[in-house]
Scaffold this active site. Structure first.
Site, PDB file in Angstrom:
ATOM      1  CB  SER A   1      -0.625  -8.145  -0.890  1.00 53.27           C
ATOM      2  OG  SER A   1      -1.494  -8.894  -0.056  1.00 53.27           O
TER       3      SER A   1
ATOM      4  CE  LYS B   1      -4.472  -1.243   0.434  1.00 53.84           C
ATOM      5  NZ  LYS B   1      -5.567  -0.712  -0.384  1.00 53.84           N
TER       6      LYS B   1
END
Length: 417
Positions: free
Chosen positions: A315, A66
């Site tokens: 991720s 992110k």
């Protein structure tokens, strides 16, 4: 009349996000985020029958991809908006990535979180410089309050996924993967709101028009799946993959993904748990639930990936330590390494000793013993003993249970699922 209108909408949205945007974002954020490695997994390849390459985004400073999108969006702000500050609604990795890079760049960052957010996430966001406002009982309420503050305070709202600048930053993950391993023929993309998959899919398809793009959502939160597949599967529940637990996917991202994805898979909670444990055991790397969904999809659908050269994004790696302990112990139970056996006994001296001898003969370690005399279907002179034990594998445990039954004991194994 409807179809041409949809095509025009798709063209307009896709014009907002191009492969050149992703390449520009890569140059913009270079040296300011970790260029994480893409490594081949010999063991996972042998297990799945595919060539498995892993992208370790859990090695970012805030332990999640992110950062990339948040930083790209921040760097594209003009000086006036930077000085006023930015705001977002998030209880997860977007909050930390935006706060960390905003603080580093001297941009004030406000994060609105639901009051139900775990204290550890509030503290993590504050520790990297974010100002946390707790408002509402749900993400939707926090989001509405963030939008309200955006107008009242003159702040710039940075969406966690439905923003082309954010998606372009996330797309740099695929750019790096295909630079490191140019002949990847499949990418497995975790999907929540869709920012990561949109960015990665856009640049990957531009580099290799034949690359196969496989989206993955948690079975409990099939929001994008419902939208793109036209289904009405229920949404909600306690998922381990809270990082992709989204009730409403993005408008931009859903439009782009409709024309990008070749496959869309849903993964179960037990599959996510098993994949997380497997990555820790085999790769010695810690991922959160959302970060394990790609591998979970491959493990559950091996026939779709056999013989292919696939890239899987790990991720993120932010997971509560107590939750991690539960996941690992549950995985041991599923594999037969740990078990709880309910055994009916006579309530007399030496009864437990006789049972323990059978455990000893089969070299199965007793961890804990619980007696139950009241809540049982046995006669008043009987009791139920629950024994938590540790075995080498399922075969050894099965042999123990068979031996106990041959000795005349009533045995039942407590299931984890």
């Amino acid at each position: 009349m409807e179809q041409p209108m949809l095509n025009i909408a798709e063209e307009l949205v896709q014009a907002l996000l191009t492969a050149e945007d992703v390449r520009a974002a890569a140059g913009r954020i270079m040296g300011k985020v970790v260029r994480t490695p893409t490594l081949y997994s010999t063991t996972l390849s042998a297990i799945t029958g595919a060539d498995v390459w892993l992208k370790f985004e859990n090695l970012q400073f805030t332990a999640a991809y992110k950062e990339r999108g948040a930083l790209n969006a921040l760097l594209l702000l003009d000086e006036e908006r930077k000085s006023r500050g930015v705001i977002a609604a998030s209880a997860g990795n977007h909050a930390q990535g935006l706060s960390y890079h905003g603080t580093r760049l001297g941009v004030p960052v406000t994060i609105v979180m639901p009051r139900t957010t775990p204290t550890v996430k509030v503290m993590q966001t504050e520790s990297v410089g974010g100002k946390v406002v707790l408002e509402g009982e749900s993400f939707d309420e926090a989001y509405a309050h963030a939008r309200k503050l955006e107008g009242e305070l003159g702040l710039t709202f940075i969406h966690p996924f439905d923003d082309p600048h954010v998606a372009a930053g996330q797309g740099t993950v695929a750019l790096e993967m295909l630079e490191d391993v140019p002949d990847l023929d499949t990418l497995v993309l975790p999907i929540g709101g869709g920012g990561l998959a949109t960015g990665m899919g856009t640049v990957a398809r531009a580099i290799n028009p034949d690359i196969r793009l496989v989206g993955v959502e948690a079975q409990l939160y099939p929001s994008m799946y419902n939208l793109l597949k036209g289904t009405s599967l229920p949404i909600g529940g306690d998922t381990l993959a809270e990082g992709i637990a989204v009730f409403a996917p993005g408008q931009m991202t859903s439009t782009v993904l409709r024309g990008l994805l070749d496959e869309f898979l849903l993964v179960s909670e037990s599959g996510i748990e098993s994949a997380l444990a497997l990555l820790l055991q085999i790769e010695k790397t810690l991922v959160e639930g959302a970060g394990a969904t790609g591998l979970a999809a491959v493990m559950a659908n091996r026939e779709l990936f056999t013989g292919r050269k696939i890239g899987i994004v790990l991720s993120g790696g932010n997971i509560d330590t107590r939750l991690l302990a539960n996941v690992l112990l549950r995985d041991l139970a599923r594999s037969g390494r740990l078990a709880r056996l309910k055994i009916g006994l006579q309530d007399r001296a030496g009864a437990l000793f006789k049972v323990a001898k059978v455990f000893q003969e089969h070299n199965v370690n007793i961890i804990e013993v619980f007696h139950q005399r009241i809540f049982t279907h046995l006669p008043a002179k009987g009791l139920v003993t629950e024994i938590e034990c540790e075995a080498r594998d399922k075969e050894q445990l099965d042999a123990l249970v068979s031996a106990l039954r041959r000795e005349g004991y009533e045995v039942r194994q407590v299931e984890t699922d």
